[in-house]
Design a protein around this motif. Structure first.
Motif, PDB file in Angstrom:
ATOM      1  N   MET A  63       1.096  -1.371   0.024  1.00  0.00           N
ATOM      2  CA  MET A  63      -0.123   0.050   0.045  1.00  0.00           C
ATOM      3  C   MET A  63       0.785   1.326   0.047  1.00  0.00           C
ATOM      4  SD  MET A  63      -3.350  -0.894   2.237  1.00  0.00           S
ATOM      5  CE  MET A  63      -2.564  -0.842   3.841  1.00  0.00           C
ATOM      6  N   THR A  64       1.949   1.258   0.644  1.00  0.00           N
ATOM      7  CA  THR A  64       3.008   2.462   0.710  1.00  0.00           C
ATOM      8  C   THR A  64       3.411   2.722  -0.604  1.00  0.00           C
ATOM      9  OG1 THR A  64       3.349   1.963   3.169  1.00  0.00           O
ATOM     10  CG2 THR A  64       4.780   3.315   1.994  1.00  0.00           C
ATOM     11  N   LEU A  65       3.741   1.507  -1.299  1.00  0.00           N
ATOM     12  CA  LEU A  65       4.477   1.674  -2.733  1.00  0.00           C
ATOM     13  C   LEU A  65       3.461   2.094  -3.513  1.00  0.00           C
ATOM     14  CD1 LEU A  65       6.982   0.975  -4.295  1.00  0.00           C
ATOM     15  CD2 LEU A  65       6.151  -1.331  -4.815  1.00  0.00           C
ATOM     16  N   ALA A  66       2.371   1.726  -3.498  1.00  0.00           N
ATOM     17  CA  ALA A  66       1.191   2.060  -4.449  1.00  0.00           C
ATOM     18  C   ALA A  66       0.966   3.849  -4.057  1.00  0.00           C
ATOM     19  CB  ALA A  66      -0.132   1.295  -4.165  1.00  0.00           C
ATOM     20  N   ASN A  67       0.980   4.153  -2.829  1.00  0.00           N
ATOM     21  CA  ASN A  67       0.828   5.542  -2.508  1.00  0.00           C
ATOM     22  C   ASN A  67       1.952   6.346  -3.189  1.00  0.00           C
ATOM     23  OD1 ASN A  67      -1.566   5.197  -1.402  1.00  0.00           O
ATOM     24  ND2 ASN A  67      -0.871   5.002   0.884  1.00  0.00           N
ATOM     25  N   MET A  68       3.272   5.995  -3.089  1.00  0.00           N
ATOM     26  CA  MET A  68       4.367   6.677  -3.400  1.00  0.00           C
ATOM     27  C   MET A  68       4.197   6.578  -4.997  1.00  0.00           C
ATOM     28  SD  MET A  68       7.346   5.082  -0.997  1.00  0.00           S
ATOM     29  CE  MET A  68       8.577   6.009  -1.801  1.00  0.00           C
ATOM     30  N   ASP A  69       3.959   5.675  -5.578  1.00  0.00           N
ATOM     31  CA  ASP A  69       3.652   5.557  -7.196  1.00  0.00           C
ATOM     32  C   ASP A  69       2.558   6.609  -7.597  1.00  0.00           C
ATOM     33  OD1 ASP A  69       4.343   4.687  -9.693  1.00  0.00           O
ATOM     34  OD2 ASP A  69       2.580   3.422  -9.733  1.00  0.00           O
ATOM     35  N   ARG A  70       1.708   6.663  -6.771  1.00  0.00           N
ATOM     36  CA  ARG A  70       0.427   7.751  -7.183  1.00  0.00           C
ATOM     37  C   ARG A  70       0.849   9.148  -7.266  1.00  0.00           C
ATOM     38  NH1 ARG A  70      -3.013   5.874  -3.587  1.00  0.00           N
ATOM     39  NH2 ARG A  70      -3.280   3.925  -4.577  1.00  0.00           N
ATOM     40  N   SER A  71       1.743   9.256  -5.936  1.00  0.00           N
ATOM     41  CA  SER A  71       2.260  10.809  -5.576  1.00  0.00           C
ATOM     42  C   SER A  71       3.343  11.047  -6.732  1.00  0.00           C
ATOM     43  CB  SER A  71       2.954  10.693  -4.263  1.00  0.00           C
ATOM     44  OG  SER A  71       2.216  10.482  -3.153  1.00  0.00           O
ATOM     45  N   TYR A  72       4.189  10.235  -6.941  1.00  0.00           N
ATOM     46  CA  TYR A  72       5.202  10.369  -8.175  1.00  0.00           C
ATOM     47  C   TYR A  72       4.391  10.505  -9.379  1.00  0.00           C
ATOM     48  CZ  TYR A  72       8.644   9.425 -11.634  1.00  0.00           C
ATOM     49  OH  TYR A  72       9.595   9.561 -12.687  1.00  0.00           O
ATOM     50  N   GLN A  73       3.370   9.972  -9.690  1.00  0.00           N
ATOM     51  CA  GLN A  73       2.768  10.374 -11.136  1.00  0.00           C
ATOM     52  C   GLN A  73       1.913  11.711 -10.909  1.00  0.00           C
ATOM     53  OE1 GLN A  73       0.004   7.190 -11.558  1.00  0.00           O
ATOM     54  NE2 GLN A  73       1.506   5.545 -12.312  1.00  0.00           N
ATOM     55  N   GLN A  74       1.356  11.859  -9.865  1.00  0.00           N
ATOM     56  CA  GLN A  74       1.053  13.401  -9.651  1.00  0.00           C
ATOM     57  C   GLN A  74       2.014  14.628  -9.752  1.00  0.00           C
ATOM     58  OE1 GLN A  74      -2.213  14.272  -9.367  1.00  0.00           O
ATOM     59  NE2 GLN A  74      -1.534  16.221  -9.239  1.00  0.00           N
ATOM     60  N   ASN A 102       2.191  17.453 -12.689  1.00  0.00           N
ATOM     61  CA  ASN A 102       2.276  18.874 -12.434  1.00  0.00           C
ATOM     62  C   ASN A 102       3.590  19.394 -12.839  1.00  0.00           C
ATOM     63  OD1 ASN A 102       0.149  18.746 -10.582  1.00  0.00           O
ATOM     64  ND2 ASN A 102       1.461  18.459  -8.660  1.00  0.00           N
ATOM     65  N   ILE A 103       4.780  18.698 -13.131  1.00  0.00           N
ATOM     66  CA  ILE A 103       5.722  19.156 -13.937  1.00  0.00           C
ATOM     67  C   ILE A 103       5.528  19.335 -15.407  1.00  0.00           C
ATOM     68  CG2 ILE A 103       8.239  18.423 -14.844  1.00  0.00           C
ATOM     69  CD1 ILE A 103       8.529  17.232 -12.049  1.00  0.00           C
ATOM     70  N   THR A 104       4.866  18.422 -15.967  1.00  0.00           N
ATOM     71  CA  THR A 104       4.402  18.426 -17.343  1.00  0.00           C
ATOM     72  C   THR A 104       3.468  19.730 -17.703  1.00  0.00           C
ATOM     73  OG1 THR A 104       4.577  16.051 -17.622  1.00  0.00           O
ATOM     74  CG2 THR A 104       3.292  17.346 -19.266  1.00  0.00           C
ATOM     75  N   THR A 105       2.615  20.131 -16.733  1.00  0.00           N
ATOM     76  CA  THR A 105       1.699  21.129 -16.844  1.00  0.00           C
ATOM     77  C   THR A 105       2.507  22.625 -16.430  1.00  0.00           C
ATOM     78  OG1 THR A 105       0.059  19.847 -15.747  1.00  0.00           O
ATOM     79  CG2 THR A 105      -0.501  22.067 -15.821  1.00  0.00           C
ATOM     80  N   SER A 106       3.513  22.419 -15.524  1.00  0.00           N
ATOM     81  CA  SER A 106       4.197  23.631 -15.429  1.00  0.00           C
ATOM     82  C   SER A 106       5.077  23.991 -16.734  1.00  0.00           C
ATOM     83  CB  SER A 106       5.143  23.565 -14.322  1.00  0.00           C
ATOM     84  OG  SER A 106       4.430  23.344 -13.111  1.00  0.00           O
TER      85      SER A 106
END
Length: 128
Positions: A67-78, A82-86
């Motif tokens: 679950m921690t790994l899935a949350n970190m992956d989700r945060s990384y994708q977010q 954000n970087i792409t949008t910026s």
């Protein structure tokens, strides 16, 4: 002579008489012992409970890690999103700067409002 005690030796049997009918020997079967339930000793009970708790702990540790790994992956994708949008916003702003600082646009704006363009007074925006 060393023999297995489970075998029966027929060394001392007399020869059958010709008048006596031959009877085939029937194999004797040992009586089957009923299976007995062997109770667990206190040490075996303790070991079983300890192993069970260790396995439950390992499963919980594994699931928590997943679950921690899935949350970190989700945060990384977010963050990547954000970087792409910026980057896209920066590219759009640079394009707007280029369009607004075009010398033809400035000249036409000055003529439309009655100004005169002096090239020495125009400051250019530098993109860094």
């Amino acid at each position: 002579m060393l023999d297995n005690t489970a075998r029966q030796l027929d060394m001392m049997q007399p020869e059958p008489t010709p008048a006596a009918p031959k009877v085939a020997p029937t194999p004797q079967q040992a009586p089957q012992a009923a299976p007995k339930h062997v109770p667990f000793s206190p040490l075996e009970r303790l070991a079983t409970v300890a192993l069970g708790l260790i396995m439950v702990g390992f499963c919980l540790f594994y699931l928590t890690g997943q679950m921690t790994l899935a949350n970190m992956d989700r945060s990384y994708q977010q963050v990547q999103r954000n970087i792409t949008t910026s980057k896209q916003d920066i590219a759009d702003a640079k394009q707007n700067i280029g369009e607004l600082s075009n010398s033809n646009r400035l000249t036409s704006y000055a003529k439309a409002h009655g100004f005169t363009v002096i090239e020495g007074n125009i400051k250019r925006a530098v993109n860094k």
